[in-house]
Design an enzyme around this catalytic site. Structure first.
Site, PDB file in Angstrom:
ATOM      1  N   TYR A 143       0.827  -1.197   0.000  1.00  0.00           N
ATOM      2  CA  TYR A 143       0.000   0.000   0.000  1.00  0.00           C
ATOM      3  C   TYR A 143       0.859   1.245   0.000  1.00  0.00           C
ATOM      4  O   TYR A 143       2.076   1.175   0.193  1.00  0.00           O
ATOM      5  CB  TYR A 143      -0.958  -0.004   1.201  1.00  0.00           C
ATOM      6  CG  TYR A 143      -0.310   0.277   2.549  1.00  0.00           C
ATOM      7  CD1 TYR A 143       0.525  -0.647   3.170  1.00  0.00           C
ATOM      8  CD2 TYR A 143      -0.531   1.487   3.206  1.00  0.00           C
ATOM      9  CE1 TYR A 143       1.103  -0.382   4.397  1.00  0.00           C
ATOM     10  CE2 TYR A 143       0.049   1.759   4.432  1.00  0.00           C
ATOM     11  CZ  TYR A 143       0.862   0.820   5.020  1.00  0.00           C
ATOM     12  OH  TYR A 143       1.444   1.089   6.228  1.00  0.00           O
TER      13      TYR A 143
ATOM     14  N   HIS B 192      -1.103 -21.019  -0.407  1.00  0.00           N
ATOM     15  CA  HIS B 192      -0.075 -20.059  -0.005  1.00  0.00           C
ATOM     16  C   HIS B 192       0.820 -19.637  -1.170  1.00  0.00           C
ATOM     17  O   HIS B 192       1.184 -18.483  -1.292  1.00  0.00           O
ATOM     18  CB  HIS B 192       0.804 -20.649   1.106  1.00  0.00           C
ATOM     19  CG  HIS B 192       0.109 -20.717   2.434  1.00  0.00           C
ATOM     20  ND1 HIS B 192      -0.985 -21.520   2.661  1.00  0.00           N
ATOM     21  CD2 HIS B 192       0.350 -20.074   3.600  1.00  0.00           C
ATOM     22  CE1 HIS B 192      -1.384 -21.375   3.913  1.00  0.00           C
ATOM     23  NE2 HIS B 192      -0.599 -20.495   4.507  1.00  0.00           N
TER      24      HIS B 192
ATOM     25  N   LEU C 108      10.923   1.321   7.353  1.00  0.00           N
ATOM     26  CA  LEU C 108      10.341   1.762   6.093  1.00  0.00           C
ATOM     27  C   LEU C 108      10.985   3.099   5.745  1.00  0.00           C
ATOM     28  O   LEU C 108      11.044   3.992   6.593  1.00  0.00           O
ATOM     29  CB  LEU C 108       8.822   1.934   6.233  1.00  0.00           C
ATOM     30  CG  LEU C 108       8.176   2.389   4.934  1.00  0.00           C
ATOM     31  CD1 LEU C 108       8.081   1.228   3.959  1.00  0.00           C
ATOM     32  CD2 LEU C 108       6.807   2.993   5.175  1.00  0.00           C
TER      33      LEU C 108
ATOM     34  N   ARG D 289       8.367   4.294  -4.554  1.00  0.00           N
ATOM     35  CA  ARG D 289       8.421   3.310  -3.462  1.00  0.00           C
ATOM     36  C   ARG D 289       7.418   2.187  -3.702  1.00  0.00           C
ATOM     37  O   ARG D 289       7.696   1.019  -3.420  1.00  0.00           O
ATOM     38  CB  ARG D 289       8.153   3.997  -2.114  1.00  0.00           C
ATOM     39  CG  ARG D 289       8.314   3.039  -0.941  1.00  0.00           C
ATOM     40  CD  ARG D 289       8.215   3.728   0.395  1.00  0.00           C
ATOM     41  NE  ARG D 289       6.899   4.291   0.618  1.00  0.00           N
ATOM     42  CZ  ARG D 289       6.562   5.042   1.675  1.00  0.00           C
ATOM     43  NH1 ARG D 289       7.474   5.326   2.606  1.00  0.00           N
ATOM     44  NH2 ARG D 289       5.338   5.521   1.813  1.00  0.00           N
TER      45      ARG D 289
ATOM     46  N   LYS E 121       6.598  -1.871   1.953  1.00  0.00           N
ATOM     47  CA  LYS E 121       5.376  -1.304   2.560  1.00  0.00           C
ATOM     48  C   LYS E 121       4.220  -2.283   2.339  1.00  0.00           C
ATOM     49  O   LYS E 121       3.328  -2.057   1.518  1.00  0.00           O
ATOM     50  CB  LYS E 121       5.072   0.080   1.982  1.00  0.00           C
ATOM     51  CG  LYS E 121       4.127   0.893   2.855  1.00  0.00           C
ATOM     52  CD  LYS E 121       4.136   2.352   2.478  1.00  0.00           C
ATOM     53  CE  LYS E 121       3.057   3.167   3.149  1.00  0.00           C
ATOM     54  NZ  LYS E 121       3.122   3.265   4.609  1.00  0.00           N
TER      55      LYS E 121
ATOM     56  N   GLU F 232      11.762   2.400  14.418  1.00  0.00           N
ATOM     57  CA  GLU F 232      10.837   3.425  13.903  1.00  0.00           C
ATOM     58  C   GLU F 232       9.530   3.314  14.662  1.00  0.00           C
ATOM     59  O   GLU F 232       9.371   2.451  15.528  1.00  0.00           O
ATOM     60  CB  GLU F 232      10.607   3.223  12.405  1.00  0.00           C
ATOM     61  CG  GLU F 232       9.964   1.885  12.081  1.00  0.00           C
ATOM     62  CD  GLU F 232       9.721   1.651  10.600  1.00  0.00           C
ATOM     63  OE1 GLU F 232       9.570   2.623   9.851  1.00  0.00           O
ATOM     64  OE2 GLU F 232       9.673   0.469  10.208  1.00  0.00           O
TER      65      GLU F 232
ATOM     66  N   ARG G  33      -7.584 -20.435  -2.448  1.00  0.00           N
ATOM     67  CA  ARG G  33      -6.624 -20.246  -1.364  1.00  0.00           C
ATOM     68  C   ARG G  33      -5.509 -21.294  -1.412  1.00  0.00           C
ATOM     69  O   ARG G  33      -5.767 -22.500  -1.278  1.00  0.00           O
ATOM     70  CB  ARG G  33      -7.341 -20.292  -0.011  1.00  0.00           C
ATOM     71  CG  ARG G  33      -6.446 -19.848   1.133  1.00  0.00           C
ATOM     72  CD  ARG G  33      -7.208 -19.778   2.446  1.00  0.00           C
ATOM     73  NE  ARG G  33      -6.338 -19.261   3.497  1.00  0.00           N
ATOM     74  CZ  ARG G  33      -5.388 -19.978   4.094  1.00  0.00           C
ATOM     75  NH1 ARG G  33      -5.210 -21.240   3.768  1.00  0.00           N
ATOM     76  NH2 ARG G  33      -4.615 -19.436   5.021  1.00  0.00           N
TER      77      ARG G  33
HETATM   78  N1  PLP Z   1       7.322   3.708   9.116  1.00  0.00           N
HETATM   79  C1  PLP Z   1       6.170   3.015   9.117  1.00  0.00           C
HETATM   80  C2  PLP Z   1       6.130   1.675   9.769  1.00  0.00           C
HETATM   81  C3  PLP Z   1       5.029   3.556   8.503  1.00  0.00           C
HETATM   82  O1  PLP Z   1       3.875   2.844   8.492  1.00  0.00           O
HETATM   83  C4  PLP Z   1       5.087   4.844   7.925  1.00  0.00           C
HETATM   84  C5  PLP Z   1       3.918   5.450   7.286  1.00  0.00           C
HETATM   85  O2  PLP Z   1       2.853   4.912   7.271  1.00  0.00           O
HETATM   86  C6  PLP Z   1       6.306   5.522   7.961  1.00  0.00           C
HETATM   87  C7  PLP Z   1       7.408   4.932   8.554  1.00  0.00           C
HETATM   88  C8  PLP Z   1       6.430   6.888   7.353  1.00  0.00           C
HETATM   89  O3  PLP Z   1       6.439   6.813   5.948  1.00  0.00           O
HETATM   90  P1  PLP Z   1       5.908   8.010   5.053  1.00  0.00           P
HETATM   91  O4  PLP Z   1       6.676   9.223   5.471  1.00  0.00           O
HETATM   92  O5  PLP Z   1       6.210   7.607   3.664  1.00  0.00           O
HETATM   93  O6  PLP Z   1       4.444   8.156   5.333  1.00  0.00           O
END
Ligand code: PLP
Length: 285
Positions: free
Chosen positions: A33, A102, A207, A52, A149, A182, A100
Site C-alpha cells: 500500500y 499459499h 520503512l 516506493r 510497505k 521506527e 486459497r
Molecule cells: N514507518 C512506518 C512503519 C510507517 O507505516 C510509515 C507510514 O505509514 C512511515 C514509517 C512513514 O512513511 P511516510 O513518510 O512515507 O508516510
C-alpha cells in the site's frame, strides 16, 4: 455526500465497494500500500510514493496493475470525487484473487487495486503539533523486511493499540540491542544535546519514509547536522528533542517517551521549524 472508492476499474460508493473473499490481500496480507498526503486537493510527493510503490511490488513480485501515469489519474480522480482538501489518499494493491493456496496464484492472475481518500481533521493535527505527542516503546517483533510497505501490519496494529491504551499517540519499536527502529506508522527522530539530528539509516529495518526523505532535504537546506544511525532508547530519553514523521501528519514533535518528558517537555525548535518548512520542500501534483 457518500464517499467513493476505486475498486478494480470502477468508482463505487463506499457502501457497495468490496473485494472478493478470495482476494489474497484479505487472506494472506499478500499486498502492498501507499498513503499520500493531500493538501489543497493536490497530492504531496506523488512521484516518490510511486517509486516506493514500484519497489515494494517488485520485491514481492507483484505486477503493477497499470502504468504509473494511469495510476496517477486514478489517485487524483478519487481525491476529486471525494472532495478532499486536506487529508489522505490510500492505495492498496494485492496479488489478486485465486483459490486459497499459499504459493503464488497461476501466472496472469490480475493484481487487485483499491483506492480510497478522505479528509482529515486539520485543526486536531495542528493542536497535536502545537502540544506535542507522547510515545511509548515496545519490542520490535516484526519480520526482517519492513522496508517493504506491505499490508501485513499486525505488530504495528498491536503496538499502536498499546500506545492508545497508555494515552500515547505512537509506539516506537526497539530492537534487541535497545535501539529504536521506527514508529508503528512513522519514522523516529531525536535531536541530541549537542544539536545533532539523528534518525536510523534506511536499511531493511525501517520503512524508508517519503516524509523522512523530504525532511532530510529540509535539514540540508538549513545546514543542520545529521547522523543517519541507530539511536538507543536511553539516548532518546535524554535527547533535547524528539519527533516523528509520516505522510499524514508531516512532522509531529514528541514531548514524552514512556512517560518521561523530553527536553523541557514542550515541542522543540528544530521539530517545529521542520514542520513549518516541510511543504516548501515537498513536491505537489
Ligand atoms: N514507518 C512506518 C512503519 C510507517 O507505516 C510509515 C507510514 O505509514 C512511515 C514509517 C512513514 O512513511 P511516510 O513518510 O512515507 O508516510
Amino acid at each position: 455526500m457518500s464517499r467513493i472508492a476505486y475498486v478494480n476499474g470502477r468508482y463505487l460508493p463506499l457502501a457497495v465497494a468490496s473485494v472478493n473473499v478470495e482476494d489474497r490481500g484479505y487472506q494472506f496480507s499478500d499486498g502492498v500500500y501507499e498513503v499520500c498526503e493531500v493538501k489543497g486537493g493536490r497530492l504531496i510527493d506523488e512521484r516518490r510514493h510511486m517509486e516506493r510503490l514500484q519497489r515494494s511490488l517488485s520485491e514481492l513480485r507483484i505486477a503493477m496493475p497499470m502504468s504509473v501515469a494511469a495510476l496517477g489519474v486514478v489517485l487524483h480522480e478519487v481525491v476529486r470525487r471525494n472532495r478532499v482538501r486536506w487529508g489522505i489518499v490510500y492505495l492498496q494493491i494485492s496479488r489478486g484473487v485465486a483459490h486459497r493456496d499459499h504459493a503464488f496464484p497461476p501466472p496472469g492472475t490480475a493484481p487487485s487495486m483499491v483506492v480510497t481518500a478522505r479528509n482529515l481533521d486539520l485543526p486536531r493535527v495542528e493542536t497535536l503539533a502545537a502540544d506535542g505527542v507522547a510515545v511509548i516503546s515496545v519490542p520490535d517483533n516484526r519480520w526482517q523486511r519492513v522496508d517493504i510497505k506491505s499490508v501485513s501490519l499486525l505488530p504495528n496494529v498491536l503496538a499502536k493499540q498499546a500506545a492508545r491504551e497508555q494515552g500515547a499517540r505512537e509506539a516506537w519499536f526497539v530492537d534487541r540491542e535497545g535501539r529504536v527502529t521506527e514508529g508503528a506508522s512513522s519514522n523516529a527522530w531525536i535531536v541530541t544535546r549537542d544539536g545533532k539530528v539523528v534518525t536510523r539509516q534506511a536499511d531493511q529495518s525501517i520503512l524508508n519514509g517519503i516524509t523522512r526523505a523530504v525532511v532530510l532535504d529540509v535539514l540540508a537546506a538549513h545546514g543542520l547536522s545529521l547522523e543517519e544511525r541507530p539511536f538507543t532508547l536511553d539516548e532518546a530519553h535524554v535527547a533535547r528533542e524528539a519527533f516523528i514523521t509520516s505522510a499524514s501528519q508531516s512532522v509531529l514533535p514528541v514531548v514524552r517517551i514512556d512517560g518521561r518528558p523530553i527536553g523541557n517537555g514542550a515541542p522543540g525548535l528544530i521539530a517545529t521549524a521542520l514542520r513549518r518548512d516541510f511543504h516548501r520542500h515537498a513536491e505537489t501534483s
